[in-house]
Design a protein around this motif. Structure first.
Motif, PDB file in Angstrom:
ATOM      1  N   ALA A 147       2.263  44.377  30.181  1.00  0.00           N
ATOM      2  CA  ALA A 147       3.624  43.771  30.706  1.00  0.00           C
ATOM      3  C   ALA A 147       3.666  42.953  32.048  1.00  0.00           C
ATOM      4  O   ALA A 147       4.359  42.117  32.276  1.00  0.00           O
ATOM      5  CB  ALA A 147       4.451  45.193  31.153  1.00  0.00           C
ATOM      6  N   ALA A 148       2.368  43.232  32.756  1.00  0.00           N
ATOM      7  CA  ALA A 148       2.131  42.382  33.930  1.00  0.00           C
ATOM      8  C   ALA A 148       1.937  41.043  33.613  1.00  0.00           C
ATOM      9  O   ALA A 148       2.280  40.216  34.065  1.00  0.00           O
ATOM     10  CB  ALA A 148       1.035  43.047  34.879  1.00  0.00           C
ATOM     11  N   ARG A 149       0.864  40.758  32.496  1.00  0.00           N
ATOM     12  CA  ARG A 149       0.773  39.684  31.954  1.00  0.00           C
ATOM     13  C   ARG A 149       1.840  38.793  31.397  1.00  0.00           C
ATOM     14  O   ARG A 149       2.018  37.596  31.627  1.00  0.00           O
ATOM     15  CB  ARG A 149      -0.260  39.673  30.870  1.00  0.00           C
ATOM     16  CG  ARG A 149      -1.832  40.078  31.236  1.00  0.00           C
ATOM     17  CD  ARG A 149      -2.371  39.149  31.726  1.00  0.00           C
ATOM     18  NE  ARG A 149      -3.835  39.392  32.466  1.00  0.00           N
ATOM     19  CZ  ARG A 149      -4.757  39.089  31.729  1.00  0.00           C
ATOM     20  NH1 ARG A 149      -4.739  38.621  30.508  1.00  0.00           N
ATOM     21  NH2 ARG A 149      -5.936  39.500  32.135  1.00  0.00           N
ATOM     22  N   ALA A 150       2.830  39.380  30.693  1.00  0.00           N
ATOM     23  CA  ALA A 150       3.992  38.859  30.115  1.00  0.00           C
ATOM     24  C   ALA A 150       4.940  38.425  31.292  1.00  0.00           C
ATOM     25  O   ALA A 150       5.601  37.506  31.078  1.00  0.00           O
ATOM     26  CB  ALA A 150       4.648  40.039  29.138  1.00  0.00           C
ATOM     27  N   SER A 151       4.893  39.418  32.325  1.00  0.00           N
ATOM     28  CA  SER A 151       5.893  38.942  33.428  1.00  0.00           C
ATOM     29  C   SER A 151       5.324  37.689  34.250  1.00  0.00           C
ATOM     30  O   SER A 151       6.184  36.973  34.470  1.00  0.00           O
ATOM     31  CB  SER A 151       6.006  40.176  34.286  1.00  0.00           C
ATOM     32  OG  SER A 151       6.809  39.764  35.603  1.00  0.00           O
ATOM     33  N   GLU A 152       4.069  37.853  34.289  1.00  0.00           N
ATOM     34  CA  GLU A 152       3.391  36.484  34.800  1.00  0.00           C
ATOM     35  C   GLU A 152       3.706  35.098  33.980  1.00  0.00           C
ATOM     36  O   GLU A 152       3.849  34.166  34.583  1.00  0.00           O
ATOM     37  CB  GLU A 152       2.020  36.538  35.217  1.00  0.00           C
ATOM     38  CG  GLU A 152       1.284  35.624  35.618  1.00  0.00           C
ATOM     39  CD  GLU A 152      -0.226  35.823  35.811  1.00  0.00           C
ATOM     40  OE1 GLU A 152      -1.250  34.880  36.117  1.00  0.00           O
ATOM     41  OE2 GLU A 152      -0.842  36.800  35.638  1.00  0.00           O
ATOM     42  N   ARG A 196       6.120  34.685  32.122  1.00  0.00           N
ATOM     43  CA  ARG A 196       7.645  34.413  32.037  1.00  0.00           C
ATOM     44  C   ARG A 196       7.853  33.505  33.401  1.00  0.00           C
ATOM     45  O   ARG A 196       8.786  32.694  33.529  1.00  0.00           O
ATOM     46  CB  ARG A 196       8.640  35.441  31.911  1.00  0.00           C
ATOM     47  CG  ARG A 196       8.662  36.020  30.496  1.00  0.00           C
ATOM     48  CD  ARG A 196       9.812  37.291  30.639  1.00  0.00           C
ATOM     49  NE  ARG A 196       9.575  38.281  31.526  1.00  0.00           N
ATOM     50  CZ  ARG A 196       8.965  39.503  31.264  1.00  0.00           C
ATOM     51  NH1 ARG A 196       8.707  39.549  30.010  1.00  0.00           N
ATOM     52  NH2 ARG A 196       8.969  40.275  31.892  1.00  0.00           N
ATOM     53  N   ALA A 197       7.067  34.056  34.433  1.00  0.00           N
ATOM     54  CA  ALA A 197       7.451  33.384  35.702  1.00  0.00           C
ATOM     55  C   ALA A 197       6.941  32.049  35.709  1.00  0.00           C
ATOM     56  O   ALA A 197       7.447  31.023  36.225  1.00  0.00           O
ATOM     57  CB  ALA A 197       6.709  34.398  36.742  1.00  0.00           C
ATOM     58  N   ARG A 217       9.248  29.975  33.781  1.00  0.00           N
ATOM     59  CA  ARG A 217      10.427  29.473  34.449  1.00  0.00           C
ATOM     60  C   ARG A 217      10.158  28.431  35.639  1.00  0.00           C
ATOM     61  O   ARG A 217      10.932  27.564  36.048  1.00  0.00           O
ATOM     62  CB  ARG A 217      10.980  30.771  35.536  1.00  0.00           C
ATOM     63  CG  ARG A 217      11.843  31.867  34.251  1.00  0.00           C
ATOM     64  CD  ARG A 217      12.500  32.585  35.228  1.00  0.00           C
ATOM     65  NE  ARG A 217      11.894  33.566  35.996  1.00  0.00           N
ATOM     66  CZ  ARG A 217      11.316  34.628  35.555  1.00  0.00           C
ATOM     67  NH1 ARG A 217      11.813  35.342  34.091  1.00  0.00           N
ATOM     68  NH2 ARG A 217      10.611  35.362  36.213  1.00  0.00           N
TER      69      ARG A 217
END
Length: 484
Positions: free
Chosen positions: A11-16, A18-19, A22
C-alpha cells in the motif's frame, strides 16, 4: 513476513507511485499551459485539431447529400487554414472568406457556360483551356474589384469546371453554404476564445495579485510601493511585507528555532506578541511602511516577521500567505547577482528583482524588452500595463541584428500586445540590446526585462543576462523570472 506488514508495504509503494504520477501530471500540465501561451503554438494547435474536425463534419454532410461534390473540400480546407492560422491577417474576414469562395465559383460557372456556348459541351473529365483561362481572369478581376482577393477564390473558379456528376450550379450553392458554416465557426472561435485568450491562458492576468515583499536593504520601502502598484491593479490585490531576522535576534523570547543551526527551518514570529526588541522594531518598521501604502494606494497590507535562513523563510512565507509573486530589492554580491535573489530566481514563485534609482513613486513611461514570445513576455507586458495605468504608456521592444528579421519580429510583438489593454506601442530596433537601452532609457521611468532563466548555464556564461550588463542607466529596472 507477516501478511499485514506485506500489505502495508504494498500500500505504501502504491501511494508513493500515485504521488509520483500526480507530480509528473502537474509538471506536464504547467509546461503545457506555458507552451500554449505562445500565440504561434496556440494557432498551430488550433489548425491541427479544429480544421480536421470541421472538414470531417462537412464530409459527413456531403456523404448524406448526394448533390454535394467532394470537390468542396480542397478550397474549404485551404481557406480554413488561411482563416485560423492568421486570425488578424489580411484574409481573416469571415465575410470576405464566403464571398471569395462564392465569387470564385460563380466566375467558374460563367466561364463554363461561355465556353460551352462557344465550343459546345465537352466530356466531364475534359476542361477546355479557354475555360480555365477565362475562369481565372474573371476570378482575378472580380475579387480585385470587390476587394475580396483570396487564394481560395481561384481554386473554386477552376474546380467548378470539373464538378463531375454534380451540376456546376449545385456546386456553387454548396460552396456558399459550406463556407458560411466555416465562417460562423471561425467568428465564434475568434470572438469568444482567441480575442479573450488572455483570460483563459495567461497566468499573470488571473494571478500575481498577492505580492510578497522581502524588506531588505535601503530600497525596501520603494520596492514595497512598486509591489503595491502591481497588486492594486487587481481587486483581490494584497501586499505582504516580510522581514527575516537571525535566530540570535529572536532568541530572547523564543530561543533558537527548531533547525536554526542548520539554517533550514525558518520560524514565523508573531507580530502581536514578539517580546524581542529586534522583532518589535521590525514590526514597527513594517507597519510604518504598510500604513503609507494603505493610505496612498488603498491596498490591503499584511506584515510578517520570520526567523531563520532568509531564502527558506521567504519561500515558506510566500506559501503561508498564499502569495503568487515575490518582489524583492535587487541585490549584488561582488558584481554578481546575490545568492538570495539567485535562489528566488528559478524557484517555485514568480519573482521580480527591482533595482531602484530613488526617483518618484510613479512609473508612467515603461520600456519592456522581450526576446522571444511566451509566458514570461506576457507577464512582463501585463506588469507594465498595471504600473502605467490608463494615463501611462508602454513600449514593447525587441532588438534584431539583421533587417531580414524585422517582419517576423513585428509579427511576434503584434501577437504579444494584442490582448493587452492600455496605451501600448511596439518597436523593433536594429541594435545590440545594451546599446539600445543605454541610448533610450533616459526617456523612460522603468525598464522591464527577463532573467534569462530559460537559457542554459553555458549560454549565460558565454553571454551574461542583459540585466547584468546594464548597471549605469537613469531609470528603475525590474527583472522578471517566471517561477517553476
Amino acid at each position: 513476513m507477516d501478511i499485514r506488514h506485506l500489505v502495508a508495504r504494498v500500500a505504501a509503494r502504491a501511494s508513493e507511485l500515485r504521488a509520483r504520477i500526480r507530480r509528473v501530471e502537474r509538471r506536464e500540465t504547467v509546461a503545457f499551459s506555458r507552451w500554449i501561451e505562445n500565440t504561434n503554438n496556440l494557432l498551430h494547435l488550433t489548425v491541427l485539431l479544429l480544421i480536421p474536425l470541421l472538414i470531417g463534419v462537412v464530409t459527413f454532410v456531403s456523404n448524406s447529400v448526394s448533390t454535394l461534390s467532394f470537390l468542396l473540400f480542397p478550397p474549404l480546407a485551404s481557406g480554413s487554414y488561411t482563416l485560423f492560422s492568421d486570425p488578424e491577417g489580411q484574409y481573416a474576414s469571415p465575410v470576405k472568406f464566403v464571398l471569395a469562395l462564392t465569387v470564385g465559383a460563380l466566375c467558374g460557372l460563367v466561364a463554363f457556360g461561355f465556353t460551352t456556348w462557344v465550343y459546345g459541351p465537352t466530356g466531364t473529365t475534359i476542361v477546355h483551356p479557354s475555360s480555365a483561362a477565362f475562369a481565372i481572369f474573371l476570378a482575378g478581376g472580380a475579387t480585385w474589384a470587390l476587394d475580396i482577393e483570396a487564394p481560395s477564390a481561384f481554386s473554386t473558379a477552376l474546380l467548378t469546371l470539373v464538378t463531375g456528376d454534380v451540376n456546376p450550379e449545385e456546386y456553387v450553392v454548396s460552396i456558399f453554404f459550406a463556407s458560411v458554416v466555416i465562417a460562423i465557426v471561425f467568428s465564434v472561435w475568434r470572438e469568444e476564445f482567441y480575442e479573450r485568450r488572455a483570460e483563459y491562458l495567461y497566468g499573470t492576468v488571473k494571478g500575481d495579485d498577492h505580492v510578497l515583499v522581502p524588506m531588505r536593504g535601503e530600497t525596501a520601502d520603494r520596492t514595497a510601493f512598486f509591489a503595491a502598484k502591481l497588486a492594486a491593479a487587481h481587486e483581490a490585490g494584497k501586499v505582504v511585507l516580510l522581514d527575516v531576522l537571525s535566530p540570535d535576534e529572536t532568541a530572547d523570547t523564543h530561543g533558537p528555532p527548531s533547525g536554526a543551526d542548520a539554517g533550514t527551518e525558518p520560524e514565523v514570529v508573531s507580530p502581536e506578541s514578539t517580546g524581542s526588541p529586534a522583532a518589535d522594531a521590525a514590526v514597527d518598521r513594517l507597519e510604518t511602511c504598510a500604513h503609507d501604502i494603505r493610505t496612498k494606494l488603498g491596498v490591503p497590507v499584511e506584515v510578517v516577521v520570520a526567523s531563520g535562513d532568509p531564502l527558506s523563510a521567504t519561500v515558506e512565507a510566500a506559501g503561508n500567505t498564499n502569495s503568487d509573486l515575490v518582489v524583492t530589492p535587487y541585490e549584488e554580491d561582488r558584481g554578481l547577482l546575490s545568492d538570495y535573489v539567485r535562489g528566488l530566481f528559478g524557484g517555485q514563485y514568480d519573482t521580480v528583482a527591482f533595482r531602484s534609482t530613488g526617483g518618484e513613486y510613479r512609473w508612467r513611461r515603461i520600456l519592456v524588452l522581450v526576446s522571444r514570445p511566451g509566458d514570461a513576455a506576457h507577464a512582463m507586458i501585463d506588469f507594465a500595463t498595471r504600473l502605467a495605468g490608463k494615463t501611462g504608456s508602454v513600449s514593447v521592444t525587441t532588438c534584431i541584428s539583421a533587417e531580414v528579421e524585422r517582419r517576423p519580429a513585428e509579427a511576434k510583438l503584434a501577437n504579444l500586445v494584442e490582448t493587452a489593454e492600455g496605451n501600448i506601442e511596439t518597436r523593433v530596433a536594429r541594435s545590440e540590446v545594451t546599446k539600445f537601452i543605454a541610448s533610450n532609457t533616459a526617456t523612460y521611468d522603468l525598464v522591464v526585462l527577463g532573467s534569462s532563466g530559460e537559457r542554459s548555464a553555458a549560454s549565460r556564461f558565454i553571454s551574461p543576462p542583459t540585466f547584468e550588463r546594464i548597471r549605469e542607466i537613469d531609470c528603475d529596472v525590474a527583472v522578471f523570472d517566471r517561477g517553476n
